[in-house]
Write a protein that holds these residues in place. Structure first.
Motif, PDB file in Angstrom:
ATOM      1  N   ILE A 191       0.817  -1.211   0.000  1.00 62.21           N
ATOM      2  CA  ILE A 191       0.000   0.000   0.000  1.00 62.21           C
ATOM      3  C   ILE A 191       0.854   1.266   0.000  1.00 62.21           C
ATOM      4  O   ILE A 191       0.514   2.256  -0.647  1.00 62.21           O
ATOM      5  CB  ILE A 191      -1.009  -0.004   1.182  1.00 62.21           C
ATOM      6  N   ILE A 192       1.985   1.250   0.691  1.00 59.43           N
ATOM      7  CA  ILE A 192       2.826   2.450   0.732  1.00 59.43           C
ATOM      8  C   ILE A 192       3.469   2.693  -0.634  1.00 59.43           C
ATOM      9  O   ILE A 192       3.544   3.839  -1.092  1.00 59.43           O
ATOM     10  CB  ILE A 192       3.859   2.358   1.873  1.00 59.43           C
ATOM     11  N   HIS A 193       3.874   1.648  -1.285  1.00 54.03           N
ATOM     12  CA  HIS A 193       4.387   1.757  -2.664  1.00 54.03           C
ATOM     13  C   HIS A 193       3.337   2.440  -3.544  1.00 54.03           C
ATOM     14  O   HIS A 193       3.638   3.366  -4.304  1.00 54.03           O
ATOM     15  CB  HIS A 193       4.723   0.364  -3.198  1.00 54.03           C
ATOM     16  N   ASP A 194       2.079   1.987  -3.416  1.00 51.56           N
ATOM     17  CA  ASP A 194       0.992   2.562  -4.211  1.00 51.56           C
ATOM     18  C   ASP A 194       0.771   4.040  -3.875  1.00 51.56           C
ATOM     19  O   ASP A 194       0.581   4.865  -4.770  1.00 51.56           O
ATOM     20  CB  ASP A 194      -0.300   1.777  -3.990  1.00 51.56           C
ATOM     21  N   ARG A 195       0.799   4.379  -2.581  1.00 48.40           N
ATOM     22  CA  ARG A 195       0.612   5.769  -2.154  1.00 48.40           C
ATOM     23  C   ARG A 195       1.743   6.664  -2.701  1.00 48.40           C
ATOM     24  O   ARG A 195       1.493   7.789  -3.130  1.00 48.40           O
ATOM     25  CB  ARG A 195       0.588   5.889  -0.631  1.00 48.40           C
ATOM     26  N   LEU A 196       2.962   6.159  -2.671  1.00 46.82           N
ATOM     27  CA  LEU A 196       4.087   6.941  -3.176  1.00 46.82           C
ATOM     28  C   LEU A 196       3.975   7.155  -4.688  1.00 46.82           C
ATOM     29  O   LEU A 196       4.294   8.243  -5.185  1.00 46.82           O
ATOM     30  CB  LEU A 196       5.413   6.275  -2.822  1.00 46.82           C
ATOM     31  N   GLU A 197       3.503   6.153  -5.410  1.00 45.59           N
ATOM     32  CA  GLU A 197       3.282   6.319  -6.853  1.00 45.59           C
ATOM     33  C   GLU A 197       2.258   7.417  -7.114  1.00 45.59           C
ATOM     34  O   GLU A 197       2.408   8.200  -8.050  1.00 45.59           O
ATOM     35  CB  GLU A 197       2.835   4.997  -7.482  1.00 45.59           C
ATOM     36  N   GLN A 198       1.212   7.495  -6.270  1.00 46.57           N
ATOM     37  CA  GLN A 198       0.212   8.558  -6.407  1.00 46.57           C
ATOM     38  C   GLN A 198       0.837   9.939  -6.194  1.00 46.57           C
ATOM     39  O   GLN A 198       0.365  10.925  -6.739  1.00 46.57           O
ATOM     40  CB  GLN A 198      -0.939   8.346  -5.421  1.00 46.57           C
ATOM     41  N   LEU A 199       1.902   9.989  -5.399  1.00 47.21           N
ATOM     42  CA  LEU A 199       2.619  11.245  -5.152  1.00 47.21           C
ATOM     43  C   LEU A 199       3.697  11.494  -6.208  1.00 47.21           C
ATOM     44  O   LEU A 199       4.450  12.455  -6.122  1.00 47.21           O
ATOM     45  CB  LEU A 199       3.273  11.219  -3.765  1.00 47.21           C
ATOM     46  N   ASP A 200       3.785  10.591  -7.183  1.00 44.71           N
ATOM     47  CA  ASP A 200       4.788  10.651  -8.244  1.00 44.71           C
ATOM     48  C   ASP A 200       6.207  10.514  -7.693  1.00 44.71           C
ATOM     49  O   ASP A 200       7.133  11.179  -8.138  1.00 44.71           O
ATOM     50  CB  ASP A 200       4.639  11.940  -9.057  1.00 44.71           C
ATOM     51  N   ILE A 201       6.340   9.624  -6.704  1.00 49.16           N
ATOM     52  CA  ILE A 201       7.649   9.319  -6.132  1.00 49.16           C
ATOM     53  C   ILE A 201       7.932   7.843  -6.370  1.00 49.16           C
ATOM     54  O   ILE A 201       7.160   6.981  -5.958  1.00 49.16           O
ATOM     55  CB  ILE A 201       7.688   9.635  -4.622  1.00 49.16           C
ATOM     56  N   SER A 202       9.014   7.587  -7.046  1.00 50.19           N
ATOM     57  CA  SER A 202       9.402   6.209  -7.353  1.00 50.19           C
ATOM     58  C   SER A 202      10.037   5.563  -6.127  1.00 50.19           C
ATOM     59  O   SER A 202      10.860   6.177  -5.446  1.00 50.19           O
ATOM     60  CB  SER A 202      10.398   6.204  -8.511  1.00 50.19           C
ATOM     61  N   PHE A 203       9.647   4.315  -5.860  1.00 48.58           N
ATOM     62  CA  PHE A 203      10.255   3.551  -4.765  1.00 48.58           C
ATOM     63  C   PHE A 203      11.763   3.460  -4.962  1.00 48.58           C
ATOM     64  O   PHE A 203      12.525   3.476  -4.011  1.00 48.58           O
ATOM     65  CB  PHE A 203       9.638   2.148  -4.732  1.00 48.58           C
ATOM     66  N   ASN A 204      12.192   3.362  -6.224  1.00 47.34           N
ATOM     67  CA  ASN A 204      13.621   3.233  -6.521  1.00 47.34           C
ATOM     68  C   ASN A 204      14.414   4.495  -6.208  1.00 47.34           C
ATOM     69  O   ASN A 204      15.633   4.450  -6.088  1.00 47.34           O
ATOM     70  CB  ASN A 204      13.836   2.865  -7.988  1.00 47.34           C
ATOM     71  N   SER A 205      13.716   5.633  -6.072  1.00 47.15           N
ATOM     72  CA  SER A 205      14.425   6.891  -5.808  1.00 47.15           C
ATOM     73  C   SER A 205      14.615   7.156  -4.314  1.00 47.15           C
ATOM     74  O   SER A 205      15.265   8.127  -3.936  1.00 47.15           O
ATOM     75  CB  SER A 205      13.673   8.065  -6.442  1.00 47.15           C
ATOM     76  N   LEU A 206      14.058   6.285  -3.476  1.00 45.05           N
ATOM     77  CA  LEU A 206      14.165   6.499  -2.031  1.00 45.05           C
ATOM     78  C   LEU A 206      15.527   6.056  -1.510  1.00 45.05           C
ATOM     79  O   LEU A 206      16.082   5.057  -1.956  1.00 45.05           O
ATOM     80  CB  LEU A 206      13.057   5.746  -1.302  1.00 45.05           C
ATOM     81  N   GLU A 207      16.037   6.833  -0.564  1.00 45.22           N
ATOM     82  CA  GLU A 207      17.317   6.530   0.063  1.00 45.22           C
ATOM     83  C   GLU A 207      17.131   6.420   1.569  1.00 45.22           C
ATOM     84  O   GLU A 207      16.287   7.100   2.150  1.00 45.22           O
ATOM     85  CB  GLU A 207      18.329   7.650  -0.225  1.00 45.22           C
ATOM     86  N   TYR A 208      17.948   5.595   2.180  1.00 46.73           N
ATOM     87  CA  TYR A 208      17.959   5.438   3.636  1.00 46.73           C
ATOM     88  C   TYR A 208      18.893   6.495   4.213  1.00 46.73           C
ATOM     89  O   TYR A 208      20.053   6.577   3.831  1.00 46.73           O
ATOM     90  CB  TYR A 208      18.429   4.029   3.993  1.00 46.73           C
ATOM     91  N   PHE A 209      18.365   7.331   5.127  1.00 47.15           N
ATOM     92  CA  PHE A 209      19.156   8.434   5.663  1.00 47.15           C
ATOM     93  C   PHE A 209      19.712   8.180   7.056  1.00 47.15           C
ATOM     94  O   PHE A 209      20.592   8.901   7.495  1.00 47.15           O
ATOM     95  CB  PHE A 209      18.341   9.729   5.658  1.00 47.15           C
ATOM     96  N   GLY A 210      19.180   7.202   7.770  1.00 40.61           N
ATOM     97  CA  GLY A 210      19.704   6.930   9.104  1.00 40.61           C
ATOM     98  C   GLY A 210      18.590   6.695  10.101  1.00 40.61           C
ATOM     99  O   GLY A 210      17.419   6.560   9.736  1.00 40.61           O
ATOM    100  N   SER A 211      18.976   6.654  11.380  1.00 37.93           N
ATOM    101  CA  SER A 211      18.009   6.256  12.409  1.00 37.93           C
ATOM    102  C   SER A 211      18.030   7.183  13.617  1.00 37.93           C
ATOM    103  O   SER A 211      19.004   7.909  13.858  1.00 37.93           O
ATOM    104  CB  SER A 211      18.301   4.824  12.848  1.00 37.93           C
TER     105      SER A 211
END
Length: 190
Positions: A100-120
């Motif tokens: 579902i989050i993948h789908d929501r991000l696509e609706q925002l025009d954000i590709s899952f492949n463009s996400l980066e891990y920034f830390g914790s």
């Protein structure tokens, strides 16, 4: 998968204010749990730009990925539970699971492949019922920083705001405009 509206009020605390509230509400050491939030965004912070945030929360051996998006009141939280393998893939390789989050991000025009891990950011948290909501006392550690915070989670904005203001006044805690944890994390990161 779940979707909820999060309405919360928050205030940064000094260490003394935090300890006063722990003592006042008789919080025992065994009531304080540890959890770690792992944060993701695009390299140019598209989620942040949209007022949104993506995290995976690690608590005990449970993992949940949550997308927070602005709502008319509060934030819309979409949560997807992950296996340990999916969690490891996300934090070690930057590969996030479909759902579902993948789908929501696509609706925002954000590709899952463009996400980066920034830390914790790791939080030692105590939470307990207070009036008509949930009072949360947090001590957070991230990027060589630490802070203290009180949060009040409610279902009704107006009554929650009033109860939170009364709490701060009762304990002589000044209201401080407080960014959420991910904003504080990114402020230290950048």
């Amino acid at each position: 998968m779940s979707e909820t509206i999060e309405i919360e009020f928050k205030n940064i605390l000094t260490k003394d204010e935090y300890e006063t509230l722990l003592n006042t509400f008789k919080v025992e050491v065994n009531q304080i749990i540890s959890q770690t939030n792992h944060y993701f965004d695009t390299s140019d912070f598209k989620l942040k730009e949209l007022g949104s945030a993506l995290r995976i929360r690690e608590k005990n051996v449970n993992y949940e990925m949550t997308l927070k998006q602005p709502a008319s009141v509060g934030l819309l939280e979409t949560t997807q539970y992950l296996s340990e393998d999916e969690f490891m893939e996300a934090t070690k390789k930057g590969i996030l699971p479909k759902g579902i989050i993948h789908d929501r991000l696509e609706q925002l025009d954000i590709s899952f492949n463009s996400l980066e891990y920034f830390g914790s950011l790791t939080t030692r948290r105590a939470e307990f019922p207070y009036k008509d909501g949930l009072l949360v006392l947090d001590h957070s550690f991230y990027l060589n920083s630490e802070d203290y915070e009180v949060e009040y989670e409610v279902e009704d904005f107006q009554s929650g705001q009033l109860a939170f203001q009364e709490l701060l006044e009762q304990y002589g805690i000044p209201f401080r405009v407080t960014q959420n944890k991910i904003a504080r994390f990114y402020q230290q990161k950048i």
